[in-house]
Scaffold this active site. Sequence first.
Site, PDB file in Angstrom:
ATOM      1  N   GLU A  40      18.382 -18.396  -4.766  1.00  0.00           N
ATOM      2  CA  GLU A  40      18.051 -17.083  -5.308  1.00  0.00           C
ATOM      3  C   GLU A  40      17.640 -17.194  -6.783  1.00  0.00           C
ATOM      4  OE1 GLU A  40      17.258 -14.369  -4.254  1.00  0.00           O
ATOM      5  OE2 GLU A  40      17.626 -12.911  -5.822  1.00  0.00           O
ATOM      6  N   HIS A  52      18.233 -37.147  -2.111  1.00  0.00           N
ATOM      7  CA  HIS A  52      17.403 -37.528  -0.968  1.00  0.00           C
ATOM      8  C   HIS A  52      15.936 -37.178  -1.201  1.00  0.00           C
ATOM      9  CE1 HIS A  52      20.944 -38.613   1.303  1.00  0.00           C
ATOM     10  NE2 HIS A  52      21.505 -37.491   0.862  1.00  0.00           N
ATOM     11  N   LYS A  90       6.698  -4.757  -3.501  1.00  0.00           N
ATOM     12  CA  LYS A  90       8.129  -4.472  -3.405  1.00  0.00           C
ATOM     13  C   LYS A  90       8.596  -4.490  -1.954  1.00  0.00           C
ATOM     14  CE  LYS A  90      12.223  -3.458  -4.714  1.00  0.00           C
ATOM     15  NZ  LYS A  90      13.002  -4.648  -5.137  1.00  0.00           N
ATOM     16  N   ASN A 148      -2.224   2.323   5.688  1.00  0.00           N
ATOM     17  CA  ASN A 148      -1.383   1.155   5.388  1.00  0.00           C
ATOM     18  C   ASN A 148      -1.201   0.403   6.694  1.00  0.00           C
ATOM     19  OD1 ASN A 148      -1.035   2.323   2.916  1.00  0.00           O
ATOM     20  ND2 ASN A 148       1.105   2.911   3.241  1.00  0.00           N
ATOM     21  N   GLY A 149      -1.159  -0.916   6.627  1.00  0.00           N
ATOM     22  CA  GLY A 149      -0.962  -1.701   7.848  1.00  0.00           C
ATOM     23  C   GLY A 149      -2.194  -2.522   8.162  1.00  0.00           C
ATOM     24  N   ARG A 159       5.478  -0.543  -6.158  1.00  0.00           N
ATOM     25  CA  ARG A 159       5.428  -1.278  -4.902  1.00  0.00           C
ATOM     26  C   ARG A 159       4.408  -2.415  -4.932  1.00  0.00           C
ATOM     27  NH1 ARG A 159       7.604   1.808  -0.576  1.00  0.00           N
ATOM     28  NH2 ARG A 159       6.287   0.641   0.814  1.00  0.00           N
ATOM     29  N   LYS A 201      13.985 -16.035  -8.178  1.00  0.00           N
ATOM     30  CA  LYS A 201      13.799 -15.051  -9.263  1.00  0.00           C
ATOM     31  C   LYS A 201      12.853 -15.615 -10.310  1.00  0.00           C
ATOM     32  CE  LYS A 201      14.751 -12.125  -7.923  1.00  0.00           C
ATOM     33  NZ  LYS A 201      15.348 -12.003  -6.596  1.00  0.00           N
ATOM     34  N   GLU A 223       9.130 -15.956  -8.996  1.00  0.00           N
ATOM     35  CA  GLU A 223       8.495 -14.656  -8.751  1.00  0.00           C
ATOM     36  C   GLU A 223       7.939 -14.021 -10.021  1.00  0.00           C
ATOM     37  OE1 GLU A 223      11.813 -12.446  -6.840  1.00  0.00           O
ATOM     38  OE2 GLU A 223      10.253 -11.721  -5.514  1.00  0.00           O
ATOM     39  N   TRP A 245      -3.084  -2.732  -1.354  1.00  0.00           N
ATOM     40  CA  TRP A 245      -2.706  -4.130  -1.593  1.00  0.00           C
ATOM     41  C   TRP A 245      -3.555  -4.915  -0.601  1.00  0.00           C
ATOM     42  CZ3 TRP A 245      -0.251  -8.136   1.191  1.00  0.00           C
ATOM     43  CH2 TRP A 245       0.289  -9.169   0.422  1.00  0.00           C
ATOM     44  N   CYS A 272       0.820  -1.214   0.000  1.00  0.00           N
ATOM     45  CA  CYS A 272       0.000   0.000   0.000  1.00  0.00           C
ATOM     46  C   CYS A 272       0.858   1.270   0.000  1.00  0.00           C
ATOM     47  CB  CYS A 272      -0.878   0.045   1.230  1.00  0.00           C
ATOM     48  SG  CYS A 272      -1.913  -1.378   1.434  1.00  0.00           S
TER      49      CYS A 272
HETATM   50  C1  AGP Z   1      12.960 -10.485  -3.880  1.00  0.00           C
HETATM   51  O1  AGP Z   1      13.003 -10.588  -5.245  1.00  0.00           O
HETATM   52  C2  AGP Z   1      11.684 -10.267  -3.263  1.00  0.00           C
HETATM   53  N1  AGP Z   1      10.694  -9.681  -3.996  1.00  0.00           N
HETATM   54  C3  AGP Z   1      11.542 -10.429  -1.782  1.00  0.00           C
HETATM   55  O2  AGP Z   1      11.866 -11.753  -1.467  1.00  0.00           O
HETATM   56  C4  AGP Z   1      12.380  -9.467  -0.895  1.00  0.00           C
HETATM   57  O3  AGP Z   1      13.742  -9.771  -1.021  1.00  0.00           O
HETATM   58  C5  AGP Z   1      11.914  -9.588   0.558  1.00  0.00           C
HETATM   59  O4  AGP Z   1      10.572  -9.221   0.642  1.00  0.00           O
HETATM   60  C6  AGP Z   1      12.761  -8.776   1.505  1.00  0.00           C
HETATM   61  O5  AGP Z   1      12.707  -7.423   1.193  1.00  0.00           O
HETATM   62  P1  AGP Z   1      13.731  -6.393   1.809  1.00  0.00           P
HETATM   63  O6  AGP Z   1      15.094  -6.775   1.344  1.00  0.00           O
HETATM   64  O7  AGP Z   1      13.288  -5.062   1.300  1.00  0.00           O
HETATM   65  O8  AGP Z   1      13.618  -6.509   3.306  1.00  0.00           O
END
Ligand code: AGP
Length: 608
Positions: A481, A504, A603, A100-101, A27, A485, A488, A74, A2
């Site tokens: 990672e 395993h 974001k 927000n929250g 965001r 990627k 996501e 959001w 948000c």
């Molecule tokens: C990464 O591509 C993400 N979208 C997500 O995992 C992100 O790294 C995570 O939410 C942590 O965010 P931050 O580094 O802003 O704390």
Amino acid sequence: MCGIVGYVGSRVATPLLIDGLKRLEYRGYDSAGVAVMNGKGVETRKAAGKIAKLEQAVELDPPMGTLGIAHTRWATHGPPTTINAHPHASHSGDIAVVHNGIIENANVLKRSLEARGYVFRSDTDTEVLAHLIEAAYAGNLEAAVIEALHQIEGTYGMAVISAKEPDKIVAARKGSPLLVGLGDGEYYLASDASAVLTHTREVIYLDDDEIAVLTRDGYRILDLDSALQDKPVSRIDWDLAQIERGGYPHFMLKEIFEQPVTVTDTMRGRLLVDEGFSKLGGINILKDDLMAVDNILITACGTSWHSALIGKLMIEEMCRIPVAVEYASEFRYRNPIVRPNTLCLVISQSGETADTLAAMREAKRRGARTMGLVNVVGSTIARESDGGIYLHAGPEIGVASTKAFTSQVVALALFTLKLARLHGMEQEQGREIAKALADLPAQIQNILDRAHEIEEIAEEFKRASNFLYLGRGYNFPAALEGALKLKEISYIHAEGYPAAEMKHGPIALIDEMMPVVFIAPHDTVFEKVVSNIQEVKARKGKIIAITTREEDALEGLVDYEFRVPETIDLLTPVLASVPLQLLAYYIAVKRGCNVDQPRNLAKSVTVE
Ligand code: AGP
């Protein structure tokens, strides 16, 4: 997640508010709205979907006025519909609130308000706030807001306007970021500095339990007892070009290609190659205190958690200090062990992730010294940690983190270098690490110059339904990672595993339809990884290998290969992750996905 924007001044508010919302689009959100004081009362427009939909709703009949608030939502409570979009109005319609929250006791409060005759129109927790403020109103908006805040449990960044005091915006913060932008005879409110940057660089970051009262004549910051607070003015030191695409089709691609520069910026003024040392001015810890640290805890979420895993391997190998890596969301709700000499590293691109912030506060409460590795200057984690290392990677707009990840790993390497030298690492070994760090920008550029090779591999696999990413040692986190990627942004199911752990369980998945990405640089575990590649080959898996040189051992084993330059083991994940970012990017684009704003993701995750 948000976003909030507010404006009071002498200009027409609606276009300024919508422009601010657009700057927050990255965001992640699902609906948006705006409320403006129009001379008679509060006029509101809302729309589900993209901001373009809100613009259409506004264009037909624009609310006219010079004070207003706006929001991108959001969804947490209730689906992303126009009714659930903010701003939410009070019972009489005199008050409008954006929030927000999460208000945790919303149900209890709602029942009691309904019993008093208040009618709820939406499914949101925010509507409770609007009614509570109206119920508490006795001639002063900020007093009513404070009264309402005393009744709620949960988190908020919020802004309120009222037809009864049409020249005032009242805002409050607890657990969700908010800043006041200082213009010339005008004031802004925003949950993220990018929303105000075109208008001002002078900002005041609100802390938890603070209230801001904005009018055309000035601003006041109060605490929850209405006492005036003296707050420092901060200056935003990045510029607009950094939050624009600059000719690239997507922010993610721009950010991947920025990495030679961003990694340089992370090291600038900190890396002393000849001395084999690093200088970290911001860590704010005396040498004796740093030497006394006998265990390190690293907490983070998502991509930042992956860099934490690499940090653990670096610190344990080079400094021989035990390191525990904790998901911030888990750490905060268990009974973690924090000892008197525990140093807690907190890694976060945004510096606002709710779980990471809460974990940092918990570690602090238990006596740990905290150190933030944060990208966003002035963010809450940066301000509340005892010291830290700014990443200096510049604004990261793409939801999928790329340049922040490589900068996090580089910042961890700088910290490891410093700590290891203090703990007796020979200067020669320090020089070797420093030299390898200094070589990284050119090596990343070398990879980027061959991005088309990855694009060709992406073409072959764009229709895959599953992917496995395997690596060992420093490159197990790189495998995690790489898989994150891909899932996501392309919505392809992908898993990262330590390569030897595959047998395993996940080996059962391998057949001719399963692409398996091996991260196989020529490091100390290379021979072991080759054995794992053999195991996949024997089961007809399609092998994509990230390697560093021509290897006899790989002859005839791999289907696709991409070579990255050689570096020391601990920096291999930096170079390996660049082609993995590109692979995810090209596959997602070829599948027609929205890479900068993938579905359901935000974001900065500012709710639990
Ligand atoms: C990464 O591509 C993400 N979208 C997500 O995992 C992100 O790294 C995570 O939410 C942590 O965010 P931050 O580094 O802003 O704390």
